[in-house]
Design a protein around this motif. Structure first.
Motif, PDB file in Angstrom:
ATOM      1  N   ASP A 103       0.940  -1.099  -0.161  1.00  0.00           N
ATOM      2  CA  ASP A 103       0.040  -0.156  -0.142  1.00  0.00           C
ATOM      3  C   ASP A 103       0.993   1.132  -0.007  1.00  0.00           C
ATOM      4  O   ASP A 103       0.484   2.101  -0.780  1.00  0.00           O
ATOM      5  CB  ASP A 103      -0.840   0.013   1.289  1.00  0.00           C
ATOM      6  N   VAL A 135      -5.131  -3.034  -3.865  1.00  0.00           N
ATOM      7  CA  VAL A 135      -4.541  -1.741  -4.557  1.00  0.00           C
ATOM      8  C   VAL A 135      -3.100  -2.190  -5.268  1.00  0.00           C
ATOM      9  O   VAL A 135      -3.044  -1.829  -6.566  1.00  0.00           O
ATOM     10  CB  VAL A 135      -3.952  -0.544  -3.379  1.00  0.00           C
ATOM     11  N   HIS A 166       0.952   4.337  -2.630  1.00  0.00           N
ATOM     12  CA  HIS A 166       0.941   5.549  -2.534  1.00  0.00           C
ATOM     13  C   HIS A 166       2.142   6.478  -3.021  1.00  0.00           C
ATOM     14  O   HIS A 166       1.577   7.525  -3.555  1.00  0.00           O
ATOM     15  CB  HIS A 166       0.792   5.868  -0.994  1.00  0.00           C
ATOM     16  N   HIS A 219      -6.336   3.487  -6.622  1.00  0.00           N
ATOM     17  CA  HIS A 219      -7.212   3.423  -5.266  1.00  0.00           C
ATOM     18  C   HIS A 219      -8.658   3.553  -5.569  1.00  0.00           C
ATOM     19  O   HIS A 219      -9.335   2.823  -4.888  1.00  0.00           O
ATOM     20  CB  HIS A 219      -6.773   4.618  -4.207  1.00  0.00           C
ATOM     21  N   HIS A 235      -7.038  -4.099   1.652  1.00  0.00           N
ATOM     22  CA  HIS A 235      -6.868  -2.812   0.860  1.00  0.00           C
ATOM     23  C   HIS A 235      -5.728  -3.111   0.168  1.00  0.00           C
ATOM     24  O   HIS A 235      -5.815  -2.965  -1.144  1.00  0.00           O
ATOM     25  CB  HIS A 235      -6.929  -1.511   1.789  1.00  0.00           C
TER      26      HIS A 235
HETATM   27 ZN   LIG Z   1      -3.768   2.897   0.154  1.00  0.00          ZN
END
Ligand SMILES: [Zn+2]
Length: 404
Positions: free
Chosen positions: A204, A291, A208, A273, A287
């Motif tokens: 994740d 992603v 980002h 996302h 999550h």
């Molecule tokens: Zn995230």
């Protein structure tokens, strides 16, 4: 940001105020009492989850706070992907205990619950009232964020991400007042993460860094943090997966995740996302897994935009995966190849079919993805039909990421 929304600005605008003091280093958790007292706290609510209590982290925080003369109450019922109900339960405890400070201790869920609680406790109403930017009128209580995972970067963001209990729609509630006053980045705390959590949250954080690097809101400030976050995470994730007790590597991962959080705060996120959120809401995917699955597909989709392609190439040059001089497309392929190999290392499945998602669901998932707020900041316009294409591509992949 360009007024055209999807045109690429030569030099993006930014307005940066350092809202969160960062305290970094092994065993800095021991300073929480002193730091809380410095902020003027007397009655603290510690917001966390049962796993963090079991790991002993909540006890350490409590001990330090009590030693500094503060009264401590505990809310340890945070759930993953917190809902409005979880926040309401937290608010009830905070109100009954008449607290004047909040501490979010744990993963993004704990920090988001603490932020959500802060909105309602100080400004009244319900979470839905604060969806969007700057809806809170009154000052909020000081918040200290203490991440125990290296992933969300929530400790460096002013957004509370709370899902509607009924619809499961993730609401982004942003307000500068909701940002933590202090974030304590203690890599020792992240050692207690189960390997699966290290893998998913690490992926994740990388997502980002990659998504913030290309959004329509990117600017010289956010770009610096995207690149540094990418460099730190890409080089450290294999190390923490292999040697979970390596505090140096854990520290680089935690710092990378925090830098990526700063990048999000100043640049927003993109289509990976947007595509991931419906997979979490409707198919129960974690999550980081969702992603990670969508990220390489979105990078390829976005690379049709020349400015985004250049950003990807620059990102790849940070950890020396490629040079920009060697050609943008070559650098793009090197970037995708490294991300695919990290996803394999992290055990992220790449085929939607392998995750039990029915192909008949694509249409509704794509509709939902196109309505996600983050879709607005993707460098290439991404409509429902584009998301359907991305999901279809995710169906037609082998579990290691290669095309069937
Ligand atoms: Zn995230």
């Amino acid at each position: 940001m360009s007024s055209a929304g999807h045109a690429s600005p030569a030099v993006g605008l930014f307005d940066f105020v350092p809202r969160t003091r960062l305290v970094f280093g092994a065993d800095t958790i021991g300073r929480v009492g002193e730091l809380a007292a410095e902020l003027g706290g007397r009655r603290v609510l510690l917001v966390t989850d049962p796993g963090i209590v079991k790991a002993g982290h909540a006890a350490r925080v409590r001990e330090s706070l009590v030693k500094a003369g503060l009264h401590v109450s505990l809310f340890d019922r945070v759930k993953e992907n917190p809902t409005t109900r979880c926040v309401d339960e937290c608010v009830a405890v905070a109100a009954a205990e008449k607290v004047d400070m909040l501490i979010g201790l744990g993963g993004g869920s704990s920090m988001d619950t603490a932020k959500g609680c802060n909105f309602i406790l100080t400004n009244g109403g319900r979470m839905q009232d604060y969806r969007g930017v700057g809806k809170a009128k009154l000052p909020m209580l000081p918040l200290i964020a203490i991440p125990t995972t290296a992933g969300t970067g929530s400790e460096c963001q002013s957004a509370a991400l709370i899902a509607d209990e009924e619809t499961h729609l993730k609401m982004a509630c942003l307000d500068p007042k909701a940002a933590a006053r202090i974030a304590i980045l203690d890599p020792v705390l992240t050692v207690s993460q189960p390997p699966r959590v290290t893998a998913c949250t690490g992926v994740d954080a990388i997502a980002h860094a990659v998504e913030t690097a290309v959004t329509t809101r990117r600017n010289p400030f956010s770009e610096t943090f995207s690149r540094e976050a990418f460099k730190l995470c890409v080089t450290s994730l294999p190390q923490v997966l292999k040697h979970p007790k390596d505090i140096e590597a854990r520290g680089r991962m935690l710092l990378g995740a925090a830098y990526a959080g700063i990048a999000i705060e100043n640049s927003m996120l993109g289509a990976a996302h947007s595509a991931a959120n419906p997979l979490t809401a409707h198919c129960g995917m974690v999550h980081g897994q969702a992603v990670g699955m969508m990220l390489p597909l979105v990078i390829r989709f976005n690379s049709a935009d020349p400015a985004a392609l250049r950003c990807y190439a620059e990102l790849a040059s940070g950890p020396e995966l490629a040079t920009v001089k060697g050609g943008l497309t070559t650098a793009l392929e090197a970037l995708i190849a490294r991300i695919e190999s990290l996803l394999n290392l992290a055990g992220i499945p790449r085929s939607l079919a392998d995750c039990g998602v029915e192909p008949g669901k694509i249409k509704s998932l794509a509709e939902d993805a196109s309505k996600q707020w983050t879709a607005n900041f993707n460098p290439r316009r991404c409509e429902a039909a584009d998301f359907a294409g991305l999901y279809e591509a995710a169906f037609n992949r082998r579990s290691d990421g290669d095309q069937v």
